[in-house]
Scaffold this active site. Structure first.
Site, PDB file in Angstrom:
ATOM      1  CD  GLU A  19     -12.020 -62.928 -60.061  1.00 45.31           C
ATOM      2  OE1 GLU A  19     -11.320 -63.540 -59.267  1.00 45.31           O
ATOM      3  OE2 GLU A  19     -11.607 -61.961 -60.721  1.00 45.31           O
ATOM      4  CB  SER A 145     -11.591 -66.813 -60.376  1.00 47.74           C
ATOM      5  OG  SER A 145     -11.669 -66.148 -59.142  1.00 47.74           O
ATOM      6  CE1 TYR A 211     -12.031 -69.222 -55.351  1.00 46.17           C
ATOM      7  CE2 TYR A 211     -12.435 -69.411 -57.707  1.00 46.17           C
ATOM      8  CZ  TYR A 211     -11.886 -68.741 -56.638  1.00 46.17           C
ATOM      9  OH  TYR A 211     -11.185 -67.580 -56.848  1.00 46.17           O
ATOM     10  NE  ARG A 250      -2.366 -65.891 -54.412  1.00 45.72           N
ATOM     11  CZ  ARG A 250      -3.534 -66.058 -55.034  1.00 45.72           C
ATOM     12  NH1 ARG A 250      -4.665 -65.902 -54.406  1.00 45.72           N
ATOM     13  NH2 ARG A 250      -3.553 -66.410 -56.301  1.00 45.72           N
ATOM     14  CG  ASP A 252      -1.042 -66.528 -58.601  1.00 46.77           C
ATOM     15  OD1 ASP A 252      -0.963 -66.577 -57.351  1.00 46.77           O
ATOM     16  OD2 ASP A 252      -2.125 -66.379 -59.208  1.00 46.77           O
ATOM     17  CD  GLU A 265      -2.854 -63.856 -61.627  1.00 46.57           C
ATOM     18  OE1 GLU A 265      -3.459 -62.845 -62.023  1.00 46.57           O
ATOM     19  OE2 GLU A 265      -3.400 -64.750 -60.967  1.00 46.57           O
ATOM     20  CG  ASN A 267      -3.794 -62.679 -57.942  1.00 37.15           C
ATOM     21  OD1 ASN A 267      -4.551 -62.753 -58.887  1.00 37.15           O
ATOM     22  ND2 ASN A 267      -2.813 -63.553 -57.750  1.00 37.15           N
ATOM     23  N   GLY A 271      -8.056 -63.670 -52.913  1.00 36.80           N
ATOM     24  CA  GLY A 271      -9.127 -64.272 -52.119  1.00 36.80           C
ATOM     25  C   GLY A 271      -8.871 -64.022 -50.640  1.00 36.80           C
TER      26      GLY A 271
HETATM   27  N1  LIG Z   1       2.291 -70.239 -68.318  1.00 36.17           N
HETATM   28  C1  LIG Z   1       1.714 -71.127 -67.514  1.00 36.17           C
HETATM   29  N2  LIG Z   1       2.311 -72.316 -67.262  1.00 36.17           N
HETATM   30  C2  LIG Z   1       1.727 -73.231 -66.442  1.00 36.17           C
HETATM   31  N3  LIG Z   1       0.535 -73.037 -65.841  1.00 36.17           N
HETATM   32  C3  LIG Z   1      -0.112 -71.874 -66.054  1.00 36.17           C
HETATM   33  C4  LIG Z   1       0.443 -70.856 -66.889  1.00 36.17           C
HETATM   34  N4  LIG Z   1      -0.426 -69.828 -66.933  1.00 36.17           N
HETATM   35  C5  LIG Z   1      -1.469 -70.174 -66.169  1.00 36.17           C
HETATM   36  N5  LIG Z   1      -1.303 -71.391 -65.633  1.00 36.17           N
HETATM   37  C6  LIG Z   1      -2.272 -72.095 -64.771  1.00 36.17           C
HETATM   38  O1  LIG Z   1      -3.519 -71.402 -64.831  1.00 36.17           O
HETATM   39  C7  LIG Z   1      -3.846 -70.834 -63.545  1.00 36.17           C
HETATM   40  C8  LIG Z   1      -4.482 -69.455 -63.727  1.00 36.17           C
HETATM   41  O2  LIG Z   1      -3.591 -68.593 -64.381  1.00 36.17           O
HETATM   42  P1  LIG Z   1      -3.232 -67.141 -63.823  1.00 36.17           P
HETATM   43  O3  LIG Z   1      -2.269 -66.520 -64.785  1.00 36.17           O
HETATM   44  O4  LIG Z   1      -2.768 -67.217 -62.410  1.00 36.17           O
HETATM   45  O5  LIG Z   1      -4.625 -66.359 -63.971  1.00 36.17           O
HETATM   46  P2  LIG Z   1      -5.847 -66.045 -62.958  1.00 36.17           P
HETATM   47  O6  LIG Z   1      -5.868 -64.557 -62.895  1.00 36.17           O
HETATM   48  O7  LIG Z   1      -7.055 -66.590 -63.622  1.00 36.17           O
HETATM   49  O8  LIG Z   1      -5.515 -66.685 -61.640  1.00 36.17           O
HETATM   50  C9  LIG Z   1      -2.543 -70.813 -62.770  1.00 36.17           C
HETATM   51  O9  LIG Z   1      -2.789 -70.827 -61.380  1.00 36.17           O
HETATM   52  C10 LIG Z   1      -1.832 -72.057 -63.296  1.00 36.17           C
HETATM   53  O10 LIG Z   1      -2.335 -73.253 -62.695  1.00 36.17           O
HETATM   54 MG   LIG Z   2      -3.722 -66.631 -60.578  1.00 28.88          MG
END
Ligand SMILES: Nc1ncnc2c1ncn2[C@@H]1O[C@H](COP(=O)(O)OP(=O)(O)O)[C@@H](O)[C@H]1O
Ligand SMILES: [Mg+2]
Length: 308
Positions: A19, A145, A211, A250, A252, A265, A267, A271
């Site tokens: 990243e 990311s 991005y 943050r 998610d 998750e 963060n 960003g």
């Molecule tokens: N279980 C899930 N159901 C629906 N969408 C998901 C799921 N896991 C990940 N995503 C999608 O993938 C993106 C990245 O996953 P995330 O777990 O936030 O990892 P990163 O650390 O790469 O941001 C999320 O913002 C979402 O759009």
């Molecule tokens: Mg994420």
């Protein structure tokens, strides 16, 4: 308000993780924000270890704008602790937990925080995924990311993709896909900021949607019922606290059609450009980017003096 002497703040950005390009952007924005707030600043790129060693001796406090491995995983935090340099954000333990999606999910489950069902897999047992209900997401345990994240709708058709991913990452996470809407909630200090809704044009919020200008629509504040907003904010704060995080983060999350949220998750160093999600949410709460940067510095400085 806490009066802060003319501090020299080292802004750490760049580094060696996947990243790096995003971190360079965050670092530049933080540097400007702090300068505008009247701090004296020094840019430090940990990629160059010799220069970093020298630079760390010249600063009073560090603002870590590094994302991913080395910066968000407790490594730099431990180094700063050893050097007795106060820094913004979570301590080594919280950072280590939050970057590890499997460890985080275990804590979420133990704390009663809903998170999609999941399992980890490696080269040794990936075939067992055949019985994991599709569709599911595959993601690296500790990248960010959306790097390395992909969706599996049909197991037999995805075998090659899985094998390829296992070459890159020895351990991966499979996670049930939540169909619905995507949100993120920034935490600042001890409170949750306004909820942001993300509407990516792609299949999910992947690297490209994250991005590339125009690839995602951001709704601040999210157009949701008050009850949803309260629930999401409470849950985000709970996730932040369950992981033992500090200053900011943050969280998610996805919500199904009834508004049931599932935390994906946390963060610890999200960003941090003026257009990034946590700064956008702060702005909605009336906190400018400069004010956000300086509030974070004040939090870290206060802690150093043993007042927090
Ligand atoms: N279980 C899930 N159901 C629906 N969408 C998901 C799921 N896991 C990940 N995503 C999608 O993938 C993106 C990245 O996953 P995330 O777990 O936030 O990892 P990163 O650390 O790469 O941001 C999320 O913002 C979402 O759009
Ligand atoms: Mg994420």
């Amino acid at each position: 308000m806490l009066v802060v002497p003319k501090l020299k703040v080292g802004v750490l950005s760049g580094g060696t993780s996947s990243e790096r390009p995003i971190s360079l952007r965050s670092g530049k924005a933080v540097l400007n924000g702090l300068k505008k707030s009247g701090f004296s600043v020094l840019r430090i790129d940990p990629k160059d270890s010799h220069k970093t060693r020298k630079a760390l001796r010249r600063i009073d406090l560090a603002f870590i704008a590094l994302h991913g491995k080395g910066g968000e995983d407790g490594t730099i935090q431990s180094r700063l602790e050893k050097a007795k340099i106060p820094y913004v954000g979570s301590n080594p333990k919280g950072s280590r937990l939050a970057i590890d999606k499997a460890a985080s999910k275990r804590i979420f489950e133990r704390s009663g925080i809903p998170t999609p069902s999941w399992r980890t897999f490696s080269k040794r047992n990936w075939k067992e995924l055949e019985s994991f209900p599709t569709p599911f997401f595959v993601k690296p345990i500790d990248d960010g990311s959306s790097i390395g994240v992909f969706l599996i709708e049909d197991f037999p058709q995805s075998v090659e993709k899985l094998i390829h991913a296992l070459v890159e990452y020895p351990l991966l996470l499979a996670e049930r896909r939540i169909e619905g809407r995507e949100f993120t909630v920034g935490i600042l200090g001890k409170r949750a900021l306004p909820v942001v809704e993300l509407k990516p044009r792609g299949e999910f919020y992947d690297y490209h949607c994250k991005y590339t200008k125009g690839m995602t629509e951001y709704l601040v504040p999210a157009p949701i019922p008050d009850a949803w907003r309260r629930r999401f904010q409470q849950l985000a704060l709970k996730a932040h606290q369950a992981l033992g995080l500090r200053d900011f983060s943050r969280i998610d999350l996805m919500a199904d059609s009834e508004g049931n949220p599932y935390v994906l998750e946390a963060n610890t160093i999200p960003g941090f450009t003026e257009l990034s999600l946590l700064p956008k949410a702060a702005k909605e709460a009336g906190i400018s980017f400069e004010e956000l940067c300086s509030q974070l510095v004040r939090m870290a400085w206060k802690r150093r003096n043993g007042k927090a």
